[in-house]
Motif scaffolding. Structure first.
Motif, PDB file in Angstrom:
ATOM      1  N   ASP A 191       0.786  -1.069   0.214  1.00 51.59           N
ATOM      2  CA  ASP A 191      -0.039  -0.108   0.100  1.00 51.59           C
ATOM      3  C   ASP A 191       0.751   1.195   0.070  1.00 51.59           C
ATOM      4  OD1 ASP A 191      -2.019   1.596   0.075  1.00 51.59           O
ATOM      5  OD2 ASP A 191      -2.515   1.345   2.245  1.00 51.59           O
ATOM      6  N   ALA A 192       1.754   1.353  -1.079  1.00 51.27           N
ATOM      7  CA  ALA A 192       2.610   2.448  -1.058  1.00 51.27           C
ATOM      8  C   ALA A 192       1.804   3.963  -1.140  1.00 51.27           C
ATOM      9  CB  ALA A 192       3.567   2.427  -2.188  1.00 51.27           C
ATOM     10  N   GLN A 193       0.609   3.668  -1.813  1.00 52.60           N
ATOM     11  CA  GLN A 193      -0.352   4.836  -1.997  1.00 52.60           C
ATOM     12  C   GLN A 193      -0.661   5.529  -0.780  1.00 52.60           C
ATOM     13  OE1 GLN A 193      -1.412   6.403  -4.646  1.00 52.60           O
ATOM     14  NE2 GLN A 193      -0.149   5.477  -6.237  1.00 52.60           N
ATOM     15  N   ALA A 194      -0.842   4.787   0.301  1.00 50.40           N
ATOM     16  CA  ALA A 194      -0.992   5.107   1.480  1.00 50.40           C
ATOM     17  C   ALA A 194      -0.066   6.309   2.114  1.00 50.40           C
ATOM     18  CB  ALA A 194      -1.367   4.224   2.731  1.00 50.40           C
ATOM     19  N   ALA A 195       1.119   5.839   1.933  1.00 46.29           N
ATOM     20  CA  ALA A 195       2.213   6.840   1.979  1.00 46.29           C
ATOM     21  C   ALA A 195       2.210   8.175   1.263  1.00 46.29           C
ATOM     22  CB  ALA A 195       3.623   6.059   2.198  1.00 46.29           C
ATOM     23  N   PHE A 196       1.993   7.791  -0.034  1.00 42.29           N
ATOM     24  CA  PHE A 196       2.095   9.117  -0.829  1.00 42.29           C
ATOM     25  C   PHE A 196       1.023  10.050  -0.391  1.00 42.29           C
ATOM     26  CE2 PHE A 196       0.755  10.932  -4.984  1.00 42.29           C
ATOM     27  CZ  PHE A 196       1.705  11.761  -5.070  1.00 42.29           C
ATOM     28  N   ARG A 197      -0.130   9.479  -0.318  1.00 39.85           N
ATOM     29  CA  ARG A 197      -1.330  10.460   0.140  1.00 39.85           C
ATOM     30  C   ARG A 197      -1.109  11.011   1.278  1.00 39.85           C
ATOM     31  NH1 ARG A 197      -4.303   5.749  -0.641  1.00 39.85           N
ATOM     32  NH2 ARG A 197      -5.490   5.982   1.281  1.00 39.85           N
ATOM     33  N   LEU A 198      -0.525  10.322   2.257  1.00 35.26           N
ATOM     34  CA  LEU A 198      -0.137  10.963   3.599  1.00 35.26           C
ATOM     35  C   LEU A 198       0.744  12.344   3.365  1.00 35.26           C
ATOM     36  CD1 LEU A 198       0.017  11.288   6.785  1.00 35.26           C
ATOM     37  CD2 LEU A 198       2.117   9.744   6.386  1.00 35.26           C
ATOM     38  N   PHE A 199       1.612  12.189   2.173  1.00 36.25           N
ATOM     39  CA  PHE A 199       2.519  13.251   1.971  1.00 36.25           C
ATOM     40  C   PHE A 199       1.915  14.402   1.224  1.00 36.25           C
ATOM     41  CE2 PHE A 199       6.441  10.521   2.586  1.00 36.25           C
ATOM     42  CZ  PHE A 199       6.345  10.442   3.954  1.00 36.25           C
ATOM     43  N   ILE A 200       0.842  14.115   0.611  1.00 33.36           N
ATOM     44  CA  ILE A 200       0.242  15.245  -0.292  1.00 33.36           C
ATOM     45  C   ILE A 200      -1.199  15.857   0.376  1.00 33.36           C
ATOM     46  CG2 ILE A 200       1.344  14.414  -2.211  1.00 33.36           C
ATOM     47  CD1 ILE A 200      -1.495  13.398  -3.139  1.00 33.36           C
ATOM     48  N   SER A 201      -1.605  15.227   1.496  1.00 29.22           N
ATOM     49  CA  SER A 201      -2.636  15.598   1.996  1.00 29.22           C
ATOM     50  C   SER A 201      -2.820  16.860   2.769  1.00 29.22           C
ATOM     51  CB  SER A 201      -3.294  14.269   2.602  1.00 29.22           C
ATOM     52  OG  SER A 201      -4.805  14.893   3.240  1.00 29.22           O
ATOM     53  N   ASP A 202      -3.955  17.711   2.674  1.00 29.24           N
ATOM     54  CA  ASP A 202      -4.107  18.865   3.510  1.00 29.24           C
ATOM     55  C   ASP A 202      -5.068  18.595   4.534  1.00 29.24           C
ATOM     56  OD1 ASP A 202      -1.980  20.383   1.982  1.00 29.24           O
ATOM     57  OD2 ASP A 202      -3.618  20.753   0.564  1.00 29.24           O
ATOM     58  N   GLU A 227      -6.708  17.326   7.737  1.00 36.56           N
ATOM     59  CA  GLU A 227      -6.003  16.931   8.939  1.00 36.56           C
ATOM     60  C   GLU A 227      -6.386  15.400   9.533  1.00 36.56           C
ATOM     61  OE1 GLU A 227      -3.163  17.805  10.663  1.00 36.56           O
ATOM     62  OE2 GLU A 227      -2.934  19.253   9.277  1.00 36.56           O
ATOM     63  N   ALA A 228      -7.629  15.307   9.101  1.00 39.65           N
ATOM     64  CA  ALA A 228      -8.333  13.696   9.717  1.00 39.65           C
ATOM     65  C   ALA A 228      -7.739  12.857   8.901  1.00 39.65           C
ATOM     66  CB  ALA A 228      -9.829  14.106   9.356  1.00 39.65           C
ATOM     67  N   GLU A 229      -7.742  13.189   7.490  1.00 33.96           N
ATOM     68  CA  GLU A 229      -7.090  12.030   6.754  1.00 33.96           C
ATOM     69  C   GLU A 229      -5.471  11.720   6.923  1.00 33.96           C
ATOM     70  OE1 GLU A 229      -6.865  10.963   1.843  1.00 33.96           O
ATOM     71  OE2 GLU A 229      -6.424  13.094   2.339  1.00 33.96           O
ATOM     72  N   ILE A 230      -4.833  12.839   7.237  1.00 36.06           N
ATOM     73  CA  ILE A 230      -3.452  12.768   7.670  1.00 36.06           C
ATOM     74  C   ILE A 230      -3.416  11.758   8.918  1.00 36.06           C
ATOM     75  CG2 ILE A 230      -1.442  14.113   8.567  1.00 36.06           C
ATOM     76  CD1 ILE A 230      -2.187  16.382   6.797  1.00 36.06           C
ATOM     77  N   TYR A 231      -4.379  11.936   9.962  1.00 35.80           N
ATOM     78  CA  TYR A 231      -4.124  11.309  11.069  1.00 35.80           C
ATOM     79  C   TYR A 231      -4.541   9.813  10.743  1.00 35.80           C
ATOM     80  CZ  TYR A 231      -5.299   9.643  15.558  1.00 35.80           C
ATOM     81  OH  TYR A 231      -5.309   8.719  16.916  1.00 35.80           O
ATOM     82  N   GLU A 232      -5.382   9.481   9.889  1.00 38.49           N
ATOM     83  CA  GLU A 232      -5.717   8.199   9.697  1.00 38.49           C
ATOM     84  C   GLU A 232      -4.682   7.518   8.614  1.00 38.49           C
ATOM     85  OE1 GLU A 232      -8.970   5.946   6.484  1.00 38.49           O
ATOM     86  OE2 GLU A 232      -9.427   8.018   7.186  1.00 38.49           O
ATOM     87  N   LEU A 233      -4.130   8.255   7.859  1.00 45.27           N
ATOM     88  CA  LEU A 233      -3.095   7.472   7.092  1.00 45.27           C
ATOM     89  C   LEU A 233      -1.830   7.217   7.979  1.00 45.27           C
ATOM     90  CD1 LEU A 233      -3.437   9.519   3.836  1.00 45.27           C
ATOM     91  CD2 LEU A 233      -3.983   7.049   4.027  1.00 45.27           C
ATOM     92  N   ALA A 234      -1.334   8.239   8.737  1.00 41.93           N
ATOM     93  CA  ALA A 234      -0.262   8.251   9.656  1.00 41.93           C
ATOM     94  C   ALA A 234      -0.420   6.948  10.598  1.00 41.93           C
ATOM     95  CB  ALA A 234       0.021   9.484  10.319  1.00 41.93           C
ATOM     96  N   THR A 235      -1.820   6.833  11.141  1.00 42.31           N
ATOM     97  CA  THR A 235      -2.136   5.647  12.147  1.00 42.31           C
ATOM     98  C   THR A 235      -1.918   4.461  11.199  1.00 42.31           C
ATOM     99  OG1 THR A 235      -3.482   6.930  13.285  1.00 42.31           O
ATOM    100  CG2 THR A 235      -3.669   4.530  13.539  1.00 42.31           C
ATOM    101  N   LYS A 236      -2.409   4.416   9.867  1.00 44.24           N
ATOM    102  CA  LYS A 236      -2.342   3.326   9.061  1.00 44.24           C
ATOM    103  C   LYS A 236      -0.986   2.684   8.837  1.00 44.24           C
ATOM    104  CE  LYS A 236      -5.266   2.399   5.550  1.00 44.24           C
ATOM    105  NZ  LYS A 236      -5.808   2.567   4.240  1.00 44.24           N
ATOM    106  N   LEU A 237      -0.011   3.782   8.598  1.00 42.72           N
ATOM    107  CA  LEU A 237       1.367   3.314   8.467  1.00 42.72           C
ATOM    108  C   LEU A 237       2.078   3.080   9.620  1.00 42.72           C
ATOM    109  CD1 LEU A 237       1.195   4.917   5.564  1.00 42.72           C
ATOM    110  CD2 LEU A 237       3.184   6.112   6.114  1.00 42.72           C
ATOM    111  N   CYS A 238       1.652   3.021  10.797  1.00 40.01           N
ATOM    112  CA  CYS A 238       2.459   2.710  12.062  1.00 40.01           C
ATOM    113  C   CYS A 238       1.828   1.414  11.977  1.00 40.01           C
ATOM    114  CB  CYS A 238       1.774   3.726  13.353  1.00 40.01           C
ATOM    115  SG  CYS A 238       2.536   5.414  13.126  1.00 40.01           S
ATOM    116  N   LEU A 239       0.518   1.143  11.986  1.00 42.35           N
ATOM    117  CA  LEU A 239      -0.056  -0.246  11.999  1.00 42.35           C
ATOM    118  C   LEU A 239       0.782  -1.247  11.133  1.00 42.35           C
ATOM    119  CD1 LEU A 239      -3.773   0.499  12.595  1.00 42.35           C
ATOM    120  CD2 LEU A 239      -2.141  -0.426  14.182  1.00 42.35           C
ATOM    121  N   TYR A 240       0.935  -0.452   9.667  1.00 43.33           N
ATOM    122  CA  TYR A 240       1.698  -1.337   8.706  1.00 43.33           C
ATOM    123  C   TYR A 240       3.060  -1.772   9.494  1.00 43.33           C
ATOM    124  CZ  TYR A 240      -1.593  -0.635   4.901  1.00 43.33           C
ATOM    125  OH  TYR A 240      -2.627  -0.777   4.021  1.00 43.33           O
TER     126      TYR A 240
END
Length: 774
Positions: free
Chosen positions: A286-297, A299-312
Motif C-alpha cells: 500500500d505505497a499509495q497510503a504513504a504518498f497520500r499522507l505526504f500530499i494531503s491537506d 488533518e483527519a485524513e493525515i491522522y488516519e493515514l499516519a495511523t495506518k502506516l504505524c500499524l503497517y
C-alpha cells in the motif's frame, strides 16, 4: 572472534599536516585526524564540513539535462500539457513523488502521480505505461527514482506520443534512454554523484522554483537517510537543513509518524522511526497510503493515514520476526558453514526477505540470499558484508541466474528452482576464490584508544559532526580495562552503568556480561560518545557498542568459572552420548576439523588450566560462559553457562572430561570428550565437612547486616575479609540457598535461624562429594 582495527593510520608527514589544520581551524587534533581520514583534508573542506548549510548547495544547472528538463516542463505548463510522474514504492521513490507533486503544482502544473506497488515490480514496465496512458494520455512523462535502465520503455512512451524526462540516481547501464536524462552519475560538471532519487527530484524542484523549493527539504532529508546514501558532500547539507525543519516546524504527517517521544530529531531518529513506517507501506502493498499522507491537506485524513502506516510497521515487524525465526530454523537444520548463506521457502513474503537477509548477513558475517517460490522460479534478495561485492559474485555466476541487478552490498535476483543448488555451489566457490579468510573476520574500526579523561572540547566537536549515517558513522573509541565496577541502572534492569578511569559508560543489555566486566580479564570497551543533559547540566557519556576480552587472562576469573560450574549443577542434563577420545585422538580431530572448515567447530574447556595441554590453541581466541559472536566461526569457550546458545555449531569437542553436560543446546548432538584430562579438579580440594560449612554459616549470621549483593558471587566478594577461601564460600552459599537456610533478593542476604537441615538433601553437596570420590 571480533578484532579491533584502527580506522586510520598516518605517516609523519600526514600527522604534521593534521597538526597544521587543527591549528588553522581551532579544532582539536583528535577531531582533525577523524576528518582528515574521511577525506576532509583541507582547511576549506573542514570549514564547510563543520558548517553544513544551504549556502553549500550546488547549482542544479551543473547537472547534465537539467536545463533541457526545465525548458520542457516550462513548455508543458505554458501549453497546458498533461504531465504524468512515475515513482517507486520505497521511501525514496515516495518522497521523490511527493516533491514532484508539490513542486509541479506550485510551478503551475497539475500532475498525475503514479506510485507503483511492490507487486508491480521495480521500475517502468510496458504494462504500467499502458495503464497510465489509458488513464490520462500524458504529453510529458517524468520518472523519479527510476527509469535509467528502461531505455525500451522510454522509447515506447515516446512512440505513444509523449516526451520523456528520466530523473534517477542509480548506476548507469550500458544503454541510456534516448530522452532527457538527469542523473548525477552522468559525466558532467556536477561534482557530487551520491544524491538519492528524492535528492535529484529536489534539485529539479530547485531548478524550477529556486529557493521556494527549500520547503521540500524535509522530504529530501527523509529519503536521503532512508535510502542509505552517504551523508557526505551535498547530502550532508541537505540533511542538516532538513533536520532543522523537522525540529522547528515539522509537517503534521511527520509529527504523527514520530510520536511525542523525541526532543531532538536526528538522522538516526528518521532512520529508525519514520523511514521504517514509510517503507512499511510499500512492503505491505500500500505505497499509495504513504504518498497520500505526504500530499494531503486534510488533518483527519493525515491522522488516519499516519495511523495506518504505524500499524503497517507493527505488522511488518511481526512478519519480519516470523520470517527471521523461520529462516533461522532452516539454517539450524541446514548449517551455516559455507562462504554464502542461501535459503528459500514458499511461505515467505517477498517484501520482507531483503530485511531478513540483511539481518542474517550481519549476524553471520557472510553474504546471504533469501528466495521466495513463484512456481518454478525463485525470486530473491541478496545482502552482503562490507568486504564482499555480491554483485560481482553474481555476475561471475550468471550462467545459473535468470535475472539480477543491484550493487556491491545488495541485489535482487531471479533463479529457476532447479538451478538453486548449482548457484549455491558456484557462489560458494566463487567467493572462496575471490576472497581470503581475513575478509570474513568481524572487525571493529576504532578512531582512538582513550588513555586519558575524555576531553570536553573533543566531545563537543563529535556532536558538531552530526548528522551521522552511512559513509560518515559516529566515531568509535576503545578503553582497555581490567576489573570494573558495574551496576544495573535500576533493579532488575538488563542495562548497566559502568565506571572507567576516563569516562562513564552506559551498556545497554550488558547484564549478560556482568561477570566479565567485574572480573580482571583484559578487556576493551568499544563505545561512542554523546553529550547528555540532566537538570540543565551537560555530561559526557560513552555508550558501549561492544565488549572484547581475552578469556585466558585474569586471576580472579578462576572464582567466576568455579561459580558458573556450580550454577550449572542446577540445570538439567542434556541428553547425549559422548564419545571418549585419548589426548592424541583429540588433537588429531581438532586439527582435521579446523583444516576442513573455518565454521562450526566448538571447543569446550571446563577450566582454563586445561588449555596448558593444547599449545596449538595458543593464538585461538577464548570466550568465557557465552559466545562473544554469533557467526559460528570456530571457537574456544571455557565453562559455558547452561543457557549458552551453542546450537548452530556442528562439531563439539570437550578438551577435558567435564563435571557435567548441563548445557541445553548440546541435547541430541554428537560430542567428543578427552578422557585423559580431568575438568573438575576445582572441586577436589573443597572442604565438605559439616563443621567447616557450619563455621561459614555462623559467620553469615554474624555479618548478615553488612552483606549486600544480588548474586552468590557478590555476597562472596563482600565476605573477603572474613578469612574464608572464596570458592569454599561460593560452594557453601549455594548449598545453604538450596536447603532454604539463606535467601538472596533485593540486594541483600537473608539468613534463616532455627532451621535444621541435612546436607545430603542438597543436590549440589551430593554432586561435589561424588566428584571427589571419582
Amino acid at each position: 572472534m571480533k578484532k579491533i582495527v584502527p580506522e586510520y593510520s598516518f605517516s609523519a608527514e600526514q600527522l604534521n599536516r593534521v597538526s597544521d589544520l587543527a591549528f588553522a581551524t581551532g579544532l582539536t587534533e583528535q577531531i582533525t585526524r577523524i576528518l582528515y581520514a574521511r577525506g576532509v583534508d583541507t582547511e576549506e573542506k573542514i570549514r564547510k564540513f563543520m558548517r553544513p548549510s544551504e549556502k553549500n548547495f550546488l547549482s542544479p544547472f551543473l547537472m547534465q539535462g537539467m536545463k533541457e528538463a526545465v525548458e520542457l516542463i516550462t513548455q508543458a505548463r505554458d501549453e497546458g500539457r498533461t504531465v504524468a510522474v512515475f515513482g517507486d514504492y520505497d521511501a525514496d521513490g515516495i518522497c521523490a513523488s511527493a516533491i514532484m507533486y508539490h513542486a509541479l503544482r506550485l510551478f503551475g502544473i497539475e500532475p498525475h502521480i503514479y506510485v507503483p506497488e511492490r507487486s508491480d515490480g521495480y521500475g517502468l514496465s510496458i504494462e504500467a505505461v499502458d495503464r497510465i496512458f489509458e488513464d490520462c494520455n500524458p504529453e510529458l512523462f517524468i520518472t523519479v527514482d527510476c527509469g535509467i535502465s528502461c531505455a525500451k520503455e522510454a522509447q515506447y512512451i515516446y512512440e505513444l506520443g509523449s516526451d520523456v524526462i528520466v530523473t534517477d540516481h542509480h548506476e548507469l547501464p550500458e544503454v541510456l534512454p534516448d530522452c532527457i536524462v538527469v542523473n548525477p552519475k552522468l559525466k558532467d560538471d556536477y561534482p557530487y554523484d551520491n544524491l538519492c532519487g528524492a535528492g535529484v527530484a529536489f534539485k529539479l524542484a530547485c531548478a524550477l522554483l529556486g529557493k521556494a523549493a527549500y520547503q521540500y527539504l524535509d522530504f529530501a532529508t527523509l529519503a536521503t537517510v532512508a535510502d542509505s546514501v552517504p551523508l557526505l558532500g551535498e547530502n550532508r547539507d541537505i540533511v542538516t537543513e532538513g533536520l532543522k525543519r523537522f525540529n522547528t516546524c515539522p509537517r503534521s504527517c511527520f509529527s504523527l509518524l514520530l510520536g511525542k517521544n523525541y526532543d531532538g530529531i536526528t538522522a538516526q531518529t528518521l532512520a529508525f522511526t519514520v523511514a521504517p513506517r514509510v517503507n512499511a507501506a510499500g512492503r505491505m502493498g500500500d505505497a499509495q497510503a504513504a504518498f497520500r499522507l505526504f500530499i494531503s491537506d486534510d488533518e483527519a485524513e493525515i491522522y488516519e493515514l499516519a495511523t495506518k502506516l504505524c500499524l503497517y510497521n507493527t505488522e511488518r515487524q511481526k512478519c519480519c520476526d516470523e520470517l527471521y525465526a523461520s529462516a533461522k530454523k532452516k539454517l539450524l537444520q541446514k548449517g551455516a558453514y559455507d562462504n554464502v548463506i542461501m535459503l528459500s521457502d514458499e511461505s515467505w513474503n517477498n517484501g520482507f526477505i531483503g530485511i531478513v537477509a540483511a539481518r542474517i548477513a550481519e549476524e553471520y558475517n557472510r553474504p546471504t540470499l533469501l528466495f521466495v517460490h513463484h512456481g518454478d522460479m525463485l525470486k530473491g534478495s541478496a545482502r552482503s558484508i562490507e568486504n564482499v561485492n555480491i554483485f560481482n559474485a553474481l555476475k561471475n555466476c550468471s550462467e545459473y541466474i535468470e535475472e539480477f541487478g543491484g550493487h556491491a552490498q545488495a541485489a535482487g535476483i531471479n533463479v529457476r528452482a532447479d538451478q538453486f543448488d548449482a548457484l549455491e555451489r558456484a557462489l560458494n566457490e566463487e567467493i572462496g576464490r575471490a576472497y581470503s579468510p581475513e575478509d570474513f573476520e568481524q572487525i571493529i574500526p576504532i578512531c582512538e584508544e582513550i588513555k586519558d579523561p575524555f576531553p570536553e572540547k573533543f566531545a563537543r566537536e563529535i556532536a558538531q559532526l552530526e548528522p551521522y549515517g552511512v559513509g560518515h558513522k559516529r566515531p568509535l573509541f576503545s578503553i582497555s580495562a581490567g576489573a570494573c565496577t558495574a551496576r544495573p541502572v535500576k533493579a532488575m534492569s538488563p542495562h548497566l552503568s559502568v565506571k572507567s578511569d576516563y569516562i562513564d559508560l552506559m551498556y545497554f543489555s550488558g547484564a549478560k556480561n556482568l561477570k566479565i566486566i567485574e572480573s580482571d580479564v583484559r578487556k576493551s570497551f568499544i563505545f561512542d560518545v554523546n553529550l547528555s543533559k540532566f537538570k540543565g547540566k551537560e555530561y559526557i557519556k560513552g555508550y558501549v557498542r561492544d565488549l572484547l576480552y581475552d578469556g585466558k587472562t585474569g586471576r580472579a576469573t578462576t572464582e567466576s568459572i568455579f561459580a558458573n560450574s556450580i550454577a550449572r549443577f542446577y540445570a538439567p542434563r542434556a541428553e547425549l552420548d559422548p564419545i571418549e577420545l585419548s589426548m592424541e585422538e583429540t588433537k588429531v580431530l581438532i586439527a582435521r576439523k579446523r583444516a576442513e572448515c573455518p565454521y562450526g567447530l566448538c571447543l569446550i574447556a571446563s577450566d582454563r588450566r586445561t588449555l596448558r595441554f593444547y599449545e596449538e590453541l595458543e593464538g585461538f581466541g577464548c570466550d568465557l560462559f557465552y559466545p562473544s559472536s554469533r557467526n559460528l566461526a570456530n571457537m574456544l569457550i571455557v565453562s559455558p553457562a547452561p543457557d549458552a546458545d551453542l546450537s548452530g555449531f556442528r562439531d563439539f569437542i570437550f578438551l577435558d572430561t567435564p563435571s557435567d553436560f548441563h548445557i541445553e543446546s548440546l541435547g541430541g548432538r554428537q560430542v567428543f570428550v578427552n578422557r585423559e584430562i580431568c575438568g573438575y579438579k576445582m572441586f577436589e580440594t573443597l572442604d565438605v565437612a559439616r563443621e567447616s560449612l557450619l563455621e561459614i554459616f555462623s559467620a553469615l549470621r554474624r555479618e548478615v547486616n553488612s552483606l549486600c549483593g544480588d548474586t552468590v558471587e557478590e555476597i562472596a566478594n563482600a565476605c573477603e575479609g572474613l578469612g574464608f577461601d572464596k570458592r569454599e564460600f561460593i560452594f557453601a552459599l549455594n548449598v545453604f540457598e538450596e536447603l532454604g537456610l539463606v535467601a538472596l533478593g533485593d540486594g541483600r542476604l537473608t539468613v534463616y535461624r532455627g532451621i535444621k537441615a541435612d546436607l545430603t538433601n542438597s543436590s549440589i553437596y551430593r554432586k561435589v562429594c561424588l566428584l571427589q570420590q571419582v
